[in-house]
Scaffold this motif. Structure first.
Motif, PDB file in Angstrom:
ATOM      1  N   GLY A 197       0.812  -1.217   0.000  1.00 38.13           N
ATOM      2  CA  GLY A 197       0.000   0.000   0.000  1.00 38.13           C
ATOM      3  C   GLY A 197       0.842   1.261   0.000  1.00 38.13           C
ATOM      4  N   ARG A 198       2.066   1.170   0.472  1.00 39.53           N
ATOM      5  CA  ARG A 198       2.964   2.317   0.513  1.00 39.53           C
ATOM      6  C   ARG A 198       3.887   2.276  -0.698  1.00 39.53           C
ATOM      7  N   GLN A 199       3.878   3.339  -1.496  1.00 40.24           N
ATOM      8  CA  GLN A 199       4.714   3.401  -2.695  1.00 40.24           C
ATOM      9  C   GLN A 199       5.428   4.755  -2.751  1.00 40.24           C
ATOM     10  N   PRO A 200       6.649   4.811  -3.301  1.00 40.55           N
ATOM     11  CA  PRO A 200       7.397   6.071  -3.343  1.00 40.55           C
ATOM     12  C   PRO A 200       6.939   6.987  -4.468  1.00 40.55           C
ATOM     13  N   ASP A 201       7.221   8.271  -4.304  1.00 40.98           N
ATOM     14  CA  ASP A 201       6.979   9.244  -5.360  1.00 40.98           C
ATOM     15  C   ASP A 201       8.272   9.385  -6.161  1.00 40.98           C
ATOM     16  N   THR A 202       8.363   8.663  -7.254  1.00 41.90           N
ATOM     17  CA  THR A 202       9.597   8.687  -8.046  1.00 41.90           C
ATOM     18  C   THR A 202       9.660   9.865  -8.998  1.00 41.90           C
ATOM     19  N   SER A 203       8.569  10.624  -9.096  1.00 47.46           N
ATOM     20  CA  SER A 203       8.581  11.772 -10.008  1.00 47.46           C
ATOM     21  C   SER A 203       9.622  12.802  -9.594  1.00 47.46           C
ATOM     22  N   LEU A 204       9.979  12.826  -8.307  1.00 45.33           N
ATOM     23  CA  LEU A 204      10.955  13.815  -7.851  1.00 45.33           C
ATOM     24  C   LEU A 204      12.341  13.553  -8.447  1.00 45.33           C
ATOM     25  N   LEU A 205      12.594  12.312  -8.893  1.00 45.48           N
ATOM     26  CA  LEU A 205      13.878  12.003  -9.534  1.00 45.48           C
ATOM     27  C   LEU A 205      13.912  12.450 -10.989  1.00 45.48           C
ATOM     28  N   ASN A 206      12.737  12.766 -11.542  1.00 41.70           N
ATOM     29  CA  ASN A 206      12.639  13.160 -12.953  1.00 41.70           C
ATOM     30  C   ASN A 206      12.462  14.662 -13.126  1.00 41.70           C
ATOM     31  N   ARG A 207      12.794  15.415 -12.100  1.00 42.68           N
ATOM     32  CA  ARG A 207      12.811  16.864 -12.226  1.00 42.68           C
ATOM     33  C   ARG A 207      14.098  17.285 -12.949  1.00 42.68           C
ATOM     34  N   HIS A 208      14.269  18.582 -13.101  1.00 43.17           N
ATOM     35  CA  HIS A 208      15.456  19.050 -13.828  1.00 43.17           C
ATOM     36  C   HIS A 208      16.659  19.105 -12.897  1.00 43.17           C
ATOM     37  N   TYR A 209      17.715  18.372 -13.280  1.00 40.20           N
ATOM     38  CA  TYR A 209      18.966  18.344 -12.516  1.00 40.20           C
ATOM     39  C   TYR A 209      20.092  18.776 -13.452  1.00 40.20           C
ATOM     40  N   PRO A 210      20.499  20.035 -13.385  1.00 38.56           N
ATOM     41  CA  PRO A 210      21.542  20.525 -14.296  1.00 38.56           C
ATOM     42  C   PRO A 210      22.776  19.635 -14.300  1.00 38.56           C
ATOM     43  N   VAL A 211      23.285  19.375 -15.481  1.00 38.02           N
ATOM     44  CA  VAL A 211      24.405  18.447 -15.622  1.00 38.02           C
ATOM     45  C   VAL A 211      25.641  18.940 -14.872  1.00 38.02           C
ATOM     46  N   ASP A 212      25.913  20.217 -14.908  1.00 34.96           N
ATOM     47  CA  ASP A 212      27.094  20.739 -14.206  1.00 34.96           C
ATOM     48  C   ASP A 212      27.019  20.434 -12.716  1.00 34.96           C
ATOM     49  N   ALA A 213      25.845  20.609 -12.137  1.00 34.31           N
ATOM     50  CA  ALA A 213      25.677  20.335 -10.713  1.00 34.31           C
ATOM     51  C   ALA A 213      25.754  18.836 -10.431  1.00 34.31           C
ATOM     52  N   GLN A 214      25.220  18.028 -11.350  1.00 35.25           N
ATOM     53  CA  GLN A 214      25.346  16.577 -11.188  1.00 35.25           C
ATOM     54  C   GLN A 214      26.803  16.159 -11.165  1.00 35.25           C
ATOM     55  N   ALA A 215      27.602  16.766 -12.042  1.00 34.20           N
ATOM     56  CA  ALA A 215      29.030  16.435 -12.107  1.00 34.20           C
ATOM     57  C   ALA A 215      29.727  16.797 -10.807  1.00 34.20           C
ATOM     58  N   VAL A 216      29.350  17.931 -10.213  1.00 35.66           N
ATOM     59  CA  VAL A 216      29.950  18.356  -8.943  1.00 35.66           C
ATOM     60  C   VAL A 216      29.614  17.357  -7.843  1.00 35.66           C
ATOM     61  N   LEU A 217      28.336  16.998  -7.714  1.00 36.81           N
ATOM     62  CA  LEU A 217      27.929  16.077  -6.648  1.00 36.81           C
ATOM     63  C   LEU A 217      28.566  14.706  -6.843  1.00 36.81           C
ATOM     64  N   GLY A 218      28.588  14.225  -8.079  1.00 37.28           N
ATOM     65  CA  GLY A 218      29.179  12.910  -8.343  1.00 37.28           C
ATOM     66  C   GLY A 218      30.649  12.872  -7.990  1.00 37.28           C
ATOM     67  N   ARG A 219      31.374  13.908  -8.359  1.00 37.88           N
ATOM     68  CA  ARG A 219      32.809  13.946  -8.057  1.00 37.88           C
ATOM     69  C   ARG A 219      33.043  14.064  -6.548  1.00 37.88           C
ATOM     70  N   GLU A 220      32.227  14.880  -5.861  1.00 38.44           N
ATOM     71  CA  GLU A 220      32.380  15.019  -4.418  1.00 38.44           C
ATOM     72  C   GLU A 220      32.104  13.698  -3.707  1.00 38.44           C
ATOM     73  N   ALA A 221      31.078  12.978  -4.153  1.00 34.33           N
ATOM     74  CA  ALA A 221      30.756  11.695  -3.526  1.00 34.33           C
ATOM     75  C   ALA A 221      31.852  10.673  -3.795  1.00 34.33           C
TER      76      ALA A 221
END
Length: 506
Positions: A197-221
């Motif tokens: 009965g409990r399901q996640p809201d996956t739409s939040l993962l399909n919002r706009h995530y600028p590639v430059d910022a993704q690259a920063v977070l990925g490298r930091e992680a």
């Protein structure tokens, strides 16, 4: 007359020379997938074919066989699991396998697969399996020839010879048995999740995530968990991979989707896990078995551990979510941590293996494993792959691929001739869970450490117990030594049940 030490040193010199040439070919392969202009592919195929042929010639030199025979009864081959014993054992295993392969076959496989990968990429983009089918037929015939040349046990099958290249000592029937046991427990868990009965809201993962910022977070992680960018780099490609060229040079690749968070971030964590294994191998042993990874299953255990057991955990995001909100204020500024954590752990049957959740991922692998066995045995003609794929996918996942690009054309492996590679992914998931369980037992509260951004204790434990040993132990023996038990699906199912039953309230 030369003493055994002279023979041993000469042996290592010869195998290092061949390995060094192979690493040169790996650089060209990496360049082909990242920066090479498409028009250079045919020339690159010829370059790679030449290098593969010379490397094979060097690695099968009669001199290596002579040195191995001279060392067989020496003190360098006496003593359980010593450096020299392990090197001699593994060099002989690789040498005997390699010298069964005609140089013509090695060169042709390199040439054909280099060309086929570009044709696969074009066929995938155009959703045109018919354009790729002739290349797949060529590769299957070449791999059948390879299996026949290498040989397999009387009660085995041709696929065993190909599987052995990636998971030494493994046999298809044994792997199938392990997979069947895992499937028996995965399917009920998946069914329970579907009906929750409990399901996640996956739409939040399909919002706009600028590639430059993704690259920063990925490298930091990647940096935080321990990948050393002074000895590595991260680039963009169509199909993410990791290439370890040798000490001080490990290349990661990822791919970005500005409208989907998970692909690049978890792909980067995954490849960082591979990269940290490469960086943890003894640099002074490069070119020898003690400077090489145990198997692809063990390699995969490192990437899947960091991607999933660490990277999808709530504790990991207690540390990283505030930073993600800083980088993506529009997408995540008003999102709660628990909502985000549930979303990145969503379970739902989907078409793409590399984006599959942890519960369904192994079902993707089992499908490929079974089709590969059928292709190599001749039971499945290459031109019938789309039909066989879709029928099996519908049966296993309850959905049918609408295009071959989302079906049998999605993976690069067959165009690269990597038959026998796929099962190591699922074995890696099992190894990862078993190693992680052992690490928690020895280190203590890993989750508390992750929440504080402390990842070094786990990495150092992996360095000590897995990375630094190279191929001193076989995969099965390594699991026993590190965890005290033979490989089992129980730790993986414990991880999956504990996390997903909690998340989905089942």
């Amino acid at each position: 007359m030369p003493d055994p030490k002279t023979h041993y040193d000469e042996l290592l010199t010869l195998v290092r020379k061949a390995e060094l040439l192979g690493s040169c070919g790996a650089v060209l392969g990496w360049d082909r997938e990242t920066y090479m202009p498409p028009g250079g592919n045919e020339h690159r195929a010829n370059q790679l074919s030449l290098l593969a042929g010379v490397a094979h010639e060097w690695s099968t030199s009669p001199k290596i066989g002579e040195l191995l025979d001279q060392l067989a009864d020496s003190e360098f081959n006496d003593g359980a699991e010593s450096d020299s014993v392990a090197n001699i054992r593994e060099i002989r295993r690789t040498y005997e396998r390699s010298r069964k392969l005609p140089q013509r076959l090695v060169e042709e496989l390199s040439r054909v697969t280099a060309l086929a990968q570009q044709h696969w990429a074009e066929a995938r983009q155009k959703n045109d399996f018919a354009a790729f089918a002739p290349w797949l037929s060529q590769i299957v015939k070449l791999k059948q020839e390879e299996a026949a040349a290498v040989g397999f046990a009387e009660n085995g099958e041709p696929y065993d010879a190909l599987l052995d290249e990636y998971e030494p000592g493994a046999e298809s029937a044994d792997v199938a048995s392990v997979f069947d046991a895992l499937r028996t427990e995965l399917v009920p868990l998946l069914d329970a999740i579907k009906g929750a009965g409990r399901q996640p809201d996956t739409s939040l993962l399909n919002r706009h995530y600028p590639v430059d910022a993704q690259a920063v977070l990925g490298r930091e992680a990647a940096t935080a968990i321990g990948f050393d960018f002074n000895k590595g780099r991260l680039d963009v490609t169509t199909h993410p991979f990791c290439s370890g060229f040798g000490p001080g040079d490990c290349r990661l690749t990822t791919r970005y989707d500005p409208d989907f968070f998970s692909s690049a971030f978890f792909g980067t964590l995954h490849e960082s896990g591979h990269g940290m294994y490469e960086q943890g191998l003894p640099g002074d042993a490069f070119g020898t078995p003690l400077g090489s990874s145990v198997s692809l299953g063990i390699h995969e255990s490192q990437s899947r551990m960091w991607e999933n057991l660490v990277g999808r955990g709530l504790s990991f995001w207690k540390h990283f979510f505030p930073r993600a909100q800083e980088l993506f204020p529009d997408a995540l500024g008003n999102t709660l941590l628990d909502q985000f954590h549930f979303a990145v752990n969503a379970v739902s049957p989907s078409f793409i293996r590399v984006e599959a959740d942890e519960v369904t991922y192994n079902l993707h692998i089992m499908l490929r494993f079974d089709l590969e066995r059928d292709l190599i045995s001749g039971r499945l003609p290459p031109e019938e792959v789309p039909t066989a794929w879709n029928e099996r996918f519908t049966n296993d996942f309850g959905i049918t691929p609408e295009t071959d690009a989302n079906g049998c054309l999605q993976d690069v492996h067959w165009s690269a001739g990597l038959f026998g590679y796929f099962p190591t992914y699922a074995l890696g998931n099992m190894y990862a869970a078993q190693f992680f369980e052992a690490a928690e037992d020895k280190i203590g509260d890993l989750q508390h450490q992750f929440a504080k951004g402390e990842f070094q204790p786990l990495l150092q434990w992996l360095r000590q117990h897995i990375h630094q040993h190279g191929r001193r132990l076989s995969a099965s023996r390594l699991v026993e030594v590190v965890t005290g038990s033979t490989l089992s699906n129980t730790p993986l199912m414990n991880q999956l049940n504990n996390r997903f039953k909690t998340l989905y309230g089942i």
